[in-house]
Design a protein around this motif. Structure first.
Motif, mmCIF file in Angstrom:
data_model
loop_
_atom_site.group_PDB
_atom_site.id
_atom_site.type_symbol
_atom_site.label_atom_id
_atom_site.label_comp_id
_atom_site.label_asym_id
_atom_site.label_seq_id
_atom_site.Cartn_x
_atom_site.Cartn_y
_atom_site.Cartn_z
ATOM 1 N N THR A 181 -17.172 9.226 -65.061
ATOM 2 C CA THR A 181 -16.594 10.370 -65.775
ATOM 3 C C THR A 181 -15.187 10.659 -65.277
ATOM 4 O OG1 THR A 181 -17.556 11.936 -64.209
ATOM 5 C CG2 THR A 181 -18.842 11.435 -66.178
ATOM 6 N N HIS A 182 -14.877 10.230 -64.072
ATOM 7 C CA HIS A 182 -13.527 10.365 -63.515
ATOM 8 C C HIS A 182 -13.204 9.062 -62.796
ATOM 9 C CE1 HIS A 182 -9.977 11.716 -61.373
ATOM 10 N NE2 HIS A 182 -10.514 11.217 -60.282
ATOM 11 N N LYS A 183 -12.189 8.358 -63.287
ATOM 12 C CA LYS A 183 -11.779 7.104 -62.652
ATOM 13 C C LYS A 183 -10.554 7.360 -61.800
ATOM 14 C CE LYS A 183 -13.531 4.333 -66.450
ATOM 15 N NZ LYS A 183 -13.199 3.384 -67.512
ATOM 16 N N GLU A 184 -10.602 6.864 -60.596
ATOM 17 C CA GLU A 184 -9.486 7.033 -59.662
ATOM 18 C C GLU A 184 -8.817 5.671 -59.481
ATOM 19 O OE1 GLU A 184 -7.181 9.450 -57.098
ATOM 20 O OE2 GLU A 184 -8.832 10.075 -58.370
ATOM 21 N N ILE A 185 -7.507 5.640 -59.655
ATOM 22 C CA ILE A 185 -6.743 4.406 -59.475
ATOM 23 C C ILE A 185 -6.029 4.498 -58.131
ATOM 24 C CG2 ILE A 185 -4.916 2.945 -60.434
ATOM 25 C CD1 ILE A 185 -7.336 3.181 -62.276
ATOM 26 N N PRO A 186 -6.088 3.437 -57.311
ATOM 27 C CA PRO A 186 -5.369 3.493 -56.027
ATOM 28 C C PRO A 186 -3.892 3.781 -56.242
ATOM 29 C CG PRO A 186 -6.833 1.595 -56.095
ATOM 30 C CD PRO A 186 -6.825 2.184 -57.477
ATOM 31 N N ASP A 187 -3.360 4.645 -55.409
ATOM 32 C CA ASP A 187 -1.958 5.052 -55.532
ATOM 33 C C ASP A 187 -1.090 4.122 -54.698
ATOM 34 O OD1 ASP A 187 0.349 6.477 -56.058
ATOM 35 O OD2 ASP A 187 -0.001 7.869 -54.402
ATOM 36 N N ILE A 188 -0.629 3.062 -55.340
ATOM 37 C CA ILE A 188 0.225 2.091 -54.643
ATOM 38 C C ILE A 188 1.426 1.814 -55.527
ATOM 39 C CG2 ILE A 188 0.410 -0.226 -53.681
ATOM 40 C CD1 ILE A 188 -2.580 -0.246 -53.266
ATOM 41 N N LYS A 189 2.593 1.915 -54.949
ATOM 42 C CA LYS A 189 3.828 1.617 -55.680
ATOM 43 C C LYS A 189 4.431 0.324 -55.124
ATOM 44 C CE LYS A 189 3.756 5.621 -57.876
ATOM 45 N NZ LYS A 189 2.318 5.712 -58.081
ATOM 46 N N ASN A 190 5.253 -0.306 -55.934
ATOM 47 C CA ASN A 190 5.991 -1.500 -55.500
ATOM 48 C C ASN A 190 5.072 -2.603 -54.977
ATOM 49 O OD1 ASN A 190 8.395 -0.106 -56.066
ATOM 50 N ND2 ASN A 190 8.307 0.861 -54.048
ATOM 51 N N ILE A 191 4.086 -2.951 -55.788
ATOM 52 C CA ILE A 191 3.179 -4.041 -55.416
ATOM 53 C C ILE A 191 3.941 -5.354 -55.529
ATOM 54 C CG2 ILE A 191 1.102 -5.279 -56.125
ATOM 55 C CD1 ILE A 191 0.051 -2.519 -57.103
ATOM 56 N N ASN A 192 3.847 -6.181 -54.491
ATOM 57 C CA ASN A 192 4.598 -7.444 -54.520
ATOM 58 C C ASN A 192 3.697 -8.668 -54.448
ATOM 59 O OD1 ASN A 192 3.764 -7.371 -51.913
ATOM 60 N ND2 ASN A 192 5.788 -7.130 -51.008
ATOM 61 N N GLU A 193 2.387 -8.457 -54.570
ATOM 62 C CA GLU A 193 1.481 -9.597 -54.590
ATOM 63 C C GLU A 193 0.289 -9.243 -55.460
ATOM 64 O OE1 GLU A 193 -1.006 -10.085 -50.885
ATOM 65 O OE2 GLU A 193 0.345 -8.551 -50.150
ATOM 66 N N ARG A 194 -0.403 -10.269 -55.913
ATOM 67 C CA ARG A 194 -1.612 -10.027 -56.705
ATOM 68 C C ARG A 194 -2.787 -9.933 -55.750
ATOM 69 N NH1 ARG A 194 -3.019 -9.845 -61.837
ATOM 70 N NH2 ARG A 194 -5.081 -10.649 -62.317
ATOM 71 N N ALA A 195 -3.638 -8.936 -55.943
ATOM 72 C CA ALA A 195 -4.790 -8.758 -55.063
ATOM 73 C C ALA A 195 -5.942 -8.178 -55.876
ATOM 74 C CB ALA A 195 -4.441 -7.822 -53.911
ATOM 75 N N THR A 196 -7.134 -8.678 -55.621
ATOM 76 C CA THR A 196 -8.336 -8.124 -56.241
ATOM 77 C C THR A 196 -9.224 -7.614 -55.120
ATOM 78 O OG1 THR A 196 -8.231 -9.668 -58.097
ATOM 79 C CG2 THR A 196 -10.361 -8.638 -57.669
ATOM 80 N N VAL A 197 -9.654 -6.363 -55.249
ATOM 81 C CA VAL A 197 -10.552 -5.783 -54.249
ATOM 82 C C VAL A 197 -11.808 -5.299 -54.964
ATOM 83 C CG1 VAL A 197 -10.879 -4.011 -52.477
ATOM 84 C CG2 VAL A 197 -8.621 -5.054 -52.798
ATOM 85 N N VAL A 198 -12.957 -5.790 -54.497
ATOM 86 C CA VAL A 198 -14.241 -5.320 -55.006
ATOM 87 C C VAL A 198 -14.803 -4.361 -53.958
ATOM 88 C CG1 VAL A 198 -16.590 -5.973 -55.661
ATOM 89 C CG2 VAL A 198 -14.651 -7.433 -56.315
ATOM 90 N N VAL A 199 -15.188 -3.162 -54.413
ATOM 91 C CA VAL A 199 -15.729 -2.147 -53.518
ATOM 92 C C VAL A 199 -17.178 -1.893 -53.896
ATOM 93 C CG1 VAL A 199 -15.471 0.209 -52.653
ATOM 94 C CG2 VAL A 199 -13.443 -1.082 -53.356
ATOM 95 N N ASN A 200 -18.092 -2.104 -52.957
ATOM 96 C CA ASN A 200 -19.493 -1.728 -53.171
ATOM 97 C C ASN A 200 -19.591 -0.222 -52.986
ATOM 98 O OD1 ASN A 200 -20.286 -4.397 -53.531
ATOM 99 N ND2 ASN A 200 -20.753 -4.679 -51.379
#
Length: 101
Positions: free
Chosen positions: A23-42
């Motif tokens: 019901t509420h999605k939170e997006i990580p607050d990161i600016k100036n990303i310089n690489e591709r990264a995938t994080v899976v959180v259990n």
């Protein structure tokens, strides 16, 4: 069972918790990303829809603790549809995809 919920969005992020929706999605607050990264959180979600525990999961494609910690912080703020019929703690996962603009 990690099907259902909200599948991949246009941003590549996905929120999975059985048949329960975020019901509420939170997006990580990161600016100036310089690489591709995938994080899976259990995640462990209680009946009220609150995330009570979150930790790095399988499928994480970065060793960078910065992205991992930001993803875990954001995952803890996601809210889910309350369900009196759900297990006391229901396990799901959130996948965050970080990529340069």
């Amino acid at each position: 069972d990690l099907t259902g919920g909200d599948g991949p969005g246009g941003d590549g992020n996905s929120y999975m918790l059985g048949s329960r929706r975020a019901t509420h999605k939170e997006i990580p607050d990161i600016k100036n990303i310089n690489e591709r990264a995938t994080v899976v959180v259990n995640i462990w979600v209680d009946r009220s829809g609150a995330v009570t525990r979150a930790e790095r999961g399988l499928g994480t494609l970065t060793a960078n603790p910065f992205y991992i910690n930001k993803a875990i912080e954001a995952a803890k703020k996601v809210k889910w549809v309350p369900s009196a019929d759900a297990p006391e703690l229901q396990i799901g996962k959130i996948k965050y995809v970080f990529s340069p603009e």
